[in-house]
Design a protein around this motif. Sequence first.
Motif, PDB file in Angstrom:
ATOM      1  N   LEU A 104       0.954  -1.324   0.056  1.00 54.09           N
ATOM      2  CA  LEU A 104      -0.001  -0.010   0.011  1.00 54.09           C
ATOM      3  C   LEU A 104       1.058   1.455   0.082  1.00 54.09           C
ATOM      4  O   LEU A 104       0.636   2.289  -0.639  1.00 54.09           O
ATOM      5  N   GLY A 105       1.911   1.288   0.719  1.00 50.05           N
ATOM      6  CA  GLY A 105       2.786   2.486   0.952  1.00 50.05           C
ATOM      7  C   GLY A 105       3.306   2.889  -0.233  1.00 50.05           C
ATOM      8  O   GLY A 105       3.655   3.828  -0.890  1.00 50.05           O
ATOM      9  N   ALA A 106       3.818   1.717  -1.086  1.00 49.55           N
ATOM     10  CA  ALA A 106       4.547   1.746  -2.447  1.00 49.55           C
ATOM     11  C   ALA A 106       3.677   2.362  -3.467  1.00 49.55           C
ATOM     12  O   ALA A 106       3.821   2.947  -4.237  1.00 49.55           O
ATOM     13  N   ALA A 122       8.041  14.025   0.544  1.00 44.05           N
ATOM     14  CA  ALA A 122       9.216  14.599   1.030  1.00 44.05           C
ATOM     15  C   ALA A 122      10.174  13.316   1.521  1.00 44.05           C
ATOM     16  O   ALA A 122      11.509  13.331   1.162  1.00 44.05           O
ATOM     17  N   ALA A 123       9.590  12.026   1.909  1.00 38.67           N
ATOM     18  CA  ALA A 123      10.199  11.160   2.235  1.00 38.67           C
ATOM     19  C   ALA A 123       9.307   9.845   2.438  1.00 38.67           C
ATOM     20  O   ALA A 123       8.276   9.740   2.730  1.00 38.67           O
ATOM     21  N   LEU A 124      10.016   8.509   1.973  1.00 40.53           N
ATOM     22  CA  LEU A 124       9.309   7.236   2.558  1.00 40.53           C
ATOM     23  C   LEU A 124      10.315   6.437   3.561  1.00 40.53           C
ATOM     24  O   LEU A 124      11.503   6.533   3.607  1.00 40.53           O
ATOM     25  N   MET A 131      15.043  -2.588   3.566  1.00 43.43           N
ATOM     26  CA  MET A 131      14.412  -1.591   2.806  1.00 43.43           C
ATOM     27  C   MET A 131      14.958  -0.347   2.452  1.00 43.43           C
ATOM     28  O   MET A 131      15.072   0.494   1.445  1.00 43.43           O
ATOM     29  N   ALA A 132      16.082  -0.097   3.308  1.00 41.58           N
ATOM     30  CA  ALA A 132      16.818   1.155   3.464  1.00 41.58           C
ATOM     31  C   ALA A 132      17.569   1.373   2.112  1.00 41.58           C
ATOM     32  O   ALA A 132      18.395   0.462   1.700  1.00 41.58           O
ATOM     33  N   GLY A 133      17.410   2.521   1.542  1.00 40.15           N
ATOM     34  CA  GLY A 133      18.278   2.793   0.468  1.00 40.15           C
ATOM     35  C   GLY A 133      17.514   2.360  -0.888  1.00 40.15           C
ATOM     36  O   GLY A 133      17.871   2.922  -2.019  1.00 40.15           O
ATOM     37  N   LYS A 134      16.623   1.492  -0.894  1.00 42.37           N
ATOM     38  CA  LYS A 134      15.852   1.209  -2.113  1.00 42.37           C
ATOM     39  C   LYS A 134      15.097   2.231  -2.679  1.00 42.37           C
ATOM     40  O   LYS A 134      14.171   2.663  -1.903  1.00 42.37           O
ATOM     41  N   PRO A 135      15.039   2.394  -4.031  1.00 45.26           N
ATOM     42  CA  PRO A 135      14.164   3.408  -4.459  1.00 45.26           C
ATOM     43  C   PRO A 135      12.903   2.905  -4.598  1.00 45.26           C
ATOM     44  O   PRO A 135      12.615   1.767  -5.291  1.00 45.26           O
ATOM     45  N   VAL A 136      11.823   3.791  -4.339  1.00 45.41           N
ATOM     46  CA  VAL A 136      10.720   3.405  -4.647  1.00 45.41           C
ATOM     47  C   VAL A 136       9.903   4.842  -5.199  1.00 45.41           C
ATOM     48  O   VAL A 136       9.974   5.754  -4.555  1.00 45.41           O
ATOM     49  N   ALA A 137       9.238   4.724  -6.609  1.00 43.73           N
ATOM     50  CA  ALA A 137       8.860   6.071  -7.098  1.00 43.73           C
ATOM     51  C   ALA A 137      10.002   6.814  -7.200  1.00 43.73           C
ATOM     52  O   ALA A 137       9.706   8.122  -7.299  1.00 43.73           O
ATOM     53  N   GLY A 138      11.286   6.549  -7.531  1.00 45.63           N
ATOM     54  CA  GLY A 138      12.351   7.158  -7.478  1.00 45.63           C
ATOM     55  C   GLY A 138      12.960   8.062  -6.119  1.00 45.63           C
ATOM     56  O   GLY A 138      13.828   8.781  -6.196  1.00 45.63           O
ATOM     57  N   ILE A 139      12.063   7.545  -4.943  1.00 41.11           N
ATOM     58  CA  ILE A 139      12.688   8.144  -3.873  1.00 41.11           C
ATOM     59  C   ILE A 139      13.333   7.082  -2.957  1.00 41.11           C
ATOM     60  O   ILE A 139      12.706   5.893  -2.918  1.00 41.11           O
ATOM     61  N   VAL A 141      13.949   4.839   0.093  1.00 41.52           N
ATOM     62  CA  VAL A 141      13.362   4.568   1.448  1.00 41.52           C
ATOM     63  C   VAL A 141      14.281   4.616   2.712  1.00 41.52           C
ATOM     64  O   VAL A 141      15.538   4.165   2.429  1.00 41.52           O
ATOM     65  N   GLN A 142      14.112   5.353   3.436  1.00 37.53           N
ATOM     66  CA  GLN A 142      14.859   5.466   4.920  1.00 37.53           C
ATOM     67  C   GLN A 142      14.282   4.822   6.039  1.00 37.53           C
ATOM     68  O   GLN A 142      13.071   4.536   6.034  1.00 37.53           O
ATOM     69  N   HIS A 143      15.246   4.541   6.890  1.00 33.71           N
ATOM     70  CA  HIS A 143      14.775   3.742   7.993  1.00 33.71           C
ATOM     71  C   HIS A 143      14.094   4.792   9.116  1.00 33.71           C
ATOM     72  O   HIS A 143      14.351   5.736   9.132  1.00 33.71           O
ATOM     73  N   THR A 144      13.189   4.198   9.988  1.00 35.69           N
ATOM     74  CA  THR A 144      12.276   4.775  10.952  1.00 35.69           C
ATOM     75  C   THR A 144      13.206   5.632  12.049  1.00 35.69           C
ATOM     76  O   THR A 144      12.796   6.634  12.669  1.00 35.69           O
TER      77      THR A 144
END
Length: 263
Positions: A104-106, A122-124, A131-139, A141-144
């Motif tokens: 859903l988030g993706a 601004a951030a995923l 998941m950290a560093g993997k691009p989703v929609a060109g952005i 992903v950053q860790h919580t």
Amino acid sequence: MATGRTHRPATRSRGIPEATVARLPLYLRALTALSERSVPTVSSEELAAAAGVNSAKLRKDFSYLGSYGTRGVGYDVEYLVYQISRELGLTQDWPVVIVGIGNLGAALANYGGFASRGFRVAALIDADPAMAGKPVAGIPVQHTDELEKIIQDEGVSIGVIATPAGAAQQVCERLVAAGVTSILNFAPTVLSVPDGVDVRKVDLSIELQILAFHEQRKAGELAAGAVVPAAASRQETAARRAAGRESAADQGPDGDVPAVMPT
């Protein structure tokens, strides 16, 4: 560029009812479609039909904006787009963080309508280190762990929660503590928030259950409609049989109507 941190929409200060606020995006969507077709003006009846409301309610809603249209001409489409966009706070940039980058988030991250409606992803953010560093929609992903820093650096005031239900409240509390004051919740749970924090809940399963209720009711009405004619048919058949028995009792042994008995 202005961000959500520096400005709040004027709707509450101007006393616009929440029900009207909830309909403004419907009007804006219909008006945007008209604008894209270069339609200069629209009547209240046409716009109401496109937005799925009645024209009297539309005119009342627009009166809160100070827009009354012109008799015989209607409403100026471009001006109404501007008016409603301004009232909703869409004439500025609203940075948004999405927390929980599962399916859903993706899908939300890939939604192309955010930018055209005044929102910038601004951030995923996701709790899974893989998941950290993997691009989703060109952005990427950053860790919580980076959540609070991202909110401060980006000036985020709107957060989207797309986590599993069990993690949603904790994420909500971290968002609020970091300064987020509006939350769109896709997690299937009710969030507890302090005063001053707005939450909008989107629960697809509840919407489907409501549709299932209506489908069941329609099926029941169809079944009832089929039963009534059948019952009427049975009653009509019974009446014909009863009439037949009465007719037979009046007839002679060969089925002829007996002669009048002599006095």
